[in-house]
Design an enzyme around this catalytic site. Structure first.
Site: not given
Ligand code: AMP
Length: 396
Positions: A7, A90, A179, A240, A383
């Protein structure tokens, strides 16, 4: 099979070597400060964790150090690189080109490059990781697993923005969602835990972490999600903003004499619960602050929870009903206050929380009452394991 899951972020690289037969982690680690100086933290399961400073001018150098760490005779996990059967990468943005994972070849790389516009910070880093693996382990298959792929089943009404249609046609501006690997993994696991066929279920997955998104999963397919063209949309997050009135951007730019780029940076890095509280982006700090009487921490937490609640209501409406909710990722798995507050007063939708069970942290647990029409579960996400499973399914 042994699968190396990679990743790559803009200046970091996380990795896990997973044995797919037992689904166990053989080794894992993190390269940080790539292009600045470089630091590797590595743990082989059963051996001591260590950190070393190393010169990492680019991601290729980082991948090389990772491979060296994996085969180190003393601290490594495998005898040689030949033991790695495949790499799973990923990839943040697959645009409309990728609705599922794919084995990487030159054509796939070109198609990922064409999505760079949509994720200028992430996709180029992801591609460098792929390139490094192909060069350093020629002959080992690489698989791309996209954050956006699971959401490609959204209907047009969910992904279309109310702006001139030509922008969709010309630039592919639409909701994509992110996601996806987590939403897919957790929704499947939620159906299993409920003991029901996912094809007959209406589920909501609340992936609440540093980046947060919620998805509506009907019959096993994503039908709506909170993130949009970019991961800035939806819930307010660690730093964010999530959804705001788009006119605010111009307003702040004028008032503060800033460029659009600078305001965008504020919305990405200085907003969310961090901007609201003025204290931290970490929910542990916010909960502690609230308990100590800091009202801005309370406000930040409650704005976050109010938005989670609003999306749960919206997605129950979008799916025409609701059978189950999963809370996952760092906050979803660990913060009882967020789960409780987000589900407060939702009894009219058949959602009733068991307050005692809700004190759970980081493990699978049913947290709704026995008579709750909607089952609510904590489902830890994984993940890396999801990427390893996808990789095995494609290269086998
Ligand atoms: P993630 O992006 O999934 O790693 O989630 C990171 C966020 O999860 C952090 O901002 C923390 O606020 C939250 N988190 C992680 N661990 C805990 C914990 N044990 N208790 C409360 N919050 C946690």
């Amino acid at each position: 099979m042994k699968v190396l899951v990679i990743n790559c972020g803009s200046s970091s690289l996380k990795y896990q070597l997973i044995d797919s037969a037992t689904e166990s982690v053989l080794a894992k680690g993190l390269c940080e400060r790539i292009t600045i100086d470089g630091r590797l933290t590595h743990t082989t399961t059963g051996k001591e964790k260590y950190t070393v400073d190393l010169d990492m001018p680019d991601h290729k150098a980082a991948v090389k150090y990772v491979l060296d760490a994996l085969v180190d005779p003393e601290t490594g996990a495998i005898g040689s690189l030949d033991e790695i059967d495949a790499c799973g990468h990923r990839i943040v943005h697959g645009g409309e080109k990728f609705a599922q994972s794919v084995v990487i070849n030159d054509e796939v790389i070109k198609a990922i490059e064409e999505c760079n516009d949509l994720a200028p910070l992430h996709n180029p880093a992801n591609l460098i990781g792929i390139d490094a693996c192909r060069k350093l382990m020629p002959g080992t298959p690489n698989v791309a697993v996209f954050d956006t792929a699971f959401h490609q089943t959204m209907p047009d009404v969910a992904y279309t923005y109310g702006i001139p249609y030509k922008y969709y046609e010309e630039y592919k501006i639409r909701r994509y969602g992110f996601h996806g690997t987590s939403h897919s993994f957790v929704s499947k696991r939620l159906a299993e835990l409920m003991g029901k066929d996912i094809r007959n279920l209406k589920l909501i997955v609340c992936h609440l972490g540093n980046g947060s998104s919620i998805s509506a999963v009907k019959g096993g397919k994503s039908v709506d999600t909170t993130m949009g063209l970019t991961p800035l949309a939806g819930l307010p997050m660690g730093t964010r903003s999530g959804d705001i009135d788009p006119a605010i951007i111009d307003f702040i730019a004028e008032k503060e004499n800033l460029s659009i780029k600078e305001v965008n940076n504020i919305l990405n890095k200085e907003s969310g619960v961090y901007g609201l509280s003025g204290v931290s982006s970490d929910f542990r700090d916010l909960t502690a602050g609230m308990e100590a009487g800091n009202d801005r921490c309370r406000l930040a937490l409650d704005v976050f929870c109010y938005n989670v609640k609003k999306y749960i209501g919206a997605y129950a409406a979008a799916m025409g009903g609701l059978d189950g909710i999963a809370f996952t990722a760092g906050i979803g798995e660990n913060t009882a206050y967020v789960r409780e507050k987000s589900l407060e007063d939702l009894g009219f939708l058949g959602i009733n929380l068991n307050n005692e069970a809700n004190s759970v942290r980081g493990e699978e647990a049913l947290i709704s009452t026995d008579d709750s029409k909607v089952q609510v579960w904590v489902v830890p996400t994984n993940e890396e394991l999801a990427i390893a499973r996808e990789t095995v399914a494609l290269v086998k």
